[in-house]
Design a protein around this motif. Structure first.
Motif, PDB file in Angstrom:
ATOM      1  N   LEU A 111     -25.907 -19.916 -42.248  1.00 49.80           N
ATOM      2  CA  LEU A 111     -27.088 -20.611 -41.739  1.00 49.80           C
ATOM      3  C   LEU A 111     -26.971 -22.132 -41.830  1.00 49.80           C
ATOM      4  O   LEU A 111     -27.385 -22.848 -40.911  1.00 49.80           O
ATOM      5  CB  LEU A 111     -28.350 -20.133 -42.465  1.00 49.80           C
ATOM      6  CG  LEU A 111     -28.802 -18.711 -42.137  1.00 49.80           C
ATOM      7  CD1 LEU A 111     -29.940 -18.285 -43.059  1.00 49.80           C
ATOM      8  CD2 LEU A 111     -29.221 -18.604 -40.676  1.00 49.80           C
ATOM      9  N   ALA A 112     -26.409 -22.639 -42.914  1.00 50.98           N
ATOM     10  CA  ALA A 112     -26.248 -24.089 -43.032  1.00 50.98           C
ATOM     11  C   ALA A 112     -25.333 -24.611 -41.930  1.00 50.98           C
ATOM     12  O   ALA A 112     -25.617 -25.636 -41.295  1.00 50.98           O
ATOM     13  CB  ALA A 112     -25.716 -24.473 -44.414  1.00 50.98           C
ATOM     14  N   THR A 113     -24.248 -23.902 -41.662  1.00 47.78           N
ATOM     15  CA  THR A 113     -23.332 -24.296 -40.592  1.00 47.78           C
ATOM     16  C   THR A 113     -24.014 -24.209 -39.232  1.00 47.78           C
ATOM     17  O   THR A 113     -23.890 -25.110 -38.399  1.00 47.78           O
ATOM     18  CB  THR A 113     -22.063 -23.417 -40.617  1.00 47.78           C
ATOM     19  OG1 THR A 113     -21.400 -23.616 -41.864  1.00 47.78           O
ATOM     20  CG2 THR A 113     -21.133 -23.766 -39.468  1.00 47.78           C
ATOM     21  N   GLU A 114     -24.765 -23.148 -39.003  1.00 49.13           N
ATOM     22  CA  GLU A 114     -25.472 -22.965 -37.737  1.00 49.13           C
ATOM     23  C   GLU A 114     -26.444 -24.125 -37.484  1.00 49.13           C
ATOM     24  O   GLU A 114     -26.487 -24.690 -36.386  1.00 49.13           O
ATOM     25  CB  GLU A 114     -26.224 -21.637 -37.777  1.00 49.13           C
ATOM     26  CG  GLU A 114     -26.990 -21.281 -36.533  1.00 49.13           C
ATOM     27  CD  GLU A 114     -27.657 -19.913 -36.658  1.00 49.13           C
ATOM     28  OE1 GLU A 114     -28.832 -19.809 -36.263  1.00 49.13           O
ATOM     29  OE2 GLU A 114     -27.012 -18.954 -37.145  1.00 49.13           O
ATOM     30  N   GLY A 115     -27.211 -24.474 -38.508  1.00 51.32           N
ATOM     31  CA  GLY A 115     -28.157 -25.577 -38.368  1.00 51.32           C
ATOM     32  C   GLY A 115     -27.466 -26.917 -38.210  1.00 51.32           C
ATOM     33  O   GLY A 115     -27.868 -27.749 -37.384  1.00 51.32           O
ATOM     34  N   ALA A 116     -26.403 -27.145 -38.992  1.00 53.44           N
ATOM     35  CA  ALA A 116     -25.680 -28.410 -38.925  1.00 53.44           C
ATOM     36  C   ALA A 116     -25.054 -28.600 -37.549  1.00 53.44           C
ATOM     37  O   ALA A 116     -25.134 -29.683 -36.955  1.00 53.44           O
ATOM     38  CB  ALA A 116     -24.614 -28.471 -40.023  1.00 53.44           C
ATOM     39  N   ARG A 117     -24.427 -27.551 -37.019  1.00 56.59           N
ATOM     40  CA  ARG A 117     -23.820 -27.642 -35.685  1.00 56.59           C
ATOM     41  C   ARG A 117     -24.878 -27.940 -34.625  1.00 56.59           C
ATOM     42  O   ARG A 117     -24.665 -28.759 -33.730  1.00 56.59           O
ATOM     43  CB  ARG A 117     -23.107 -26.337 -35.331  1.00 56.59           C
ATOM     44  CG  ARG A 117     -21.775 -26.167 -35.972  1.00 56.59           C
ATOM     45  CD  ARG A 117     -21.135 -24.870 -35.523  1.00 56.59           C
ATOM     46  NE  ARG A 117     -19.813 -24.713 -36.097  1.00 56.59           N
ATOM     47  CZ  ARG A 117     -19.244 -23.545 -36.320  1.00 56.59           C
ATOM     48  NH1 ARG A 117     -19.883 -22.421 -36.010  1.00 56.59           N
ATOM     49  NH2 ARG A 117     -18.049 -23.479 -36.845  1.00 56.59           N
TER      50      ARG A 117
END
Length: 188
Positions: A111-117
């Protein structure tokens, strides 16, 4: 109703509201979540509700509508964490800092990667940014992986002053990662 900034496959990033105080309190009281931010020190509910939450909400006015966004599950609307996406000073408009803090129960799910991207992409496609940057403690390998997966590249190691005194790992310094619009376009 809180203003929605963006949506991803699994999350909605929206303005923080008073109703987010409970989720922020749970997150900010988890010593593992706060390990690289303040050494894992606990916060009281009043500190979160009366100090942290208003500080985050003031950023929308300070940074022309940008700030710290509540990340909530698209379906259940459960609080998952927060994403920071705004300039360091009100005078900057094309260099945004990216930050994230998620409930530990979400760790490892991307989720952190999804939001950051999604924030990086939005910054370059809709906001006209020239650069997105982030920083963390050098020893925070999880956060560094998120930065790398979002396309940011290592820039430098530096040493910060810790107001409450250094926390474990501070002797290794902090790291800055960044991506420019040109680098982002080359990755597309």
């Amino acid at each position: 109703m809180a203003r929605i900034f963006l949506e991803t496959a699994r999350m909605v990033l929206r303005e923080l509201t008073e109703a987010d105080a409970d989720g922020l309190f749970r997150m900010n009281n988890d010593p593992e979540v706060m390990r690289y931010l303040n050494g894992g020190l606990p916060a009281t509910f009043d500190e979160v509700r009366l100090k942290a939450l208003p500080m985050y909400r003031e950023r929308y006015d300070l940074f022309n509508g940008h700030g710290v966004w509540a990340a909530v599950d698209r379906d259940s609307h459960d609080f998952l964490g927060v994403f920071k996406f705004h300039p360091q000073t009100p005078d900057e408009s094309d260099h945004f800092e990216l930050g994230y803090r998620m409930l530990r129960s979400t760790w490892g799910g991307g989720l952190a990667t999804e939001g950051a991207r999604a924030l990086v992409d939005t910054g370059f496609t809709e906001l006209g940014l020239r650069r997105v940057w982030a920083q963390t403690m050098a020893v925070n390998t999880g956060s560094r992986r998120v930065m790398e997966k979002a396309g940011l590249r290592y820039v430098r190691t530096f040493f910060s002053e810790w107001p409450e005194g250094p926390i474990p790992g501070a002797e290794h310094g902090d790291v800055e990662y960044a991506i420019t619009r040109e680098q982002w376009l080359a990755q597309q």
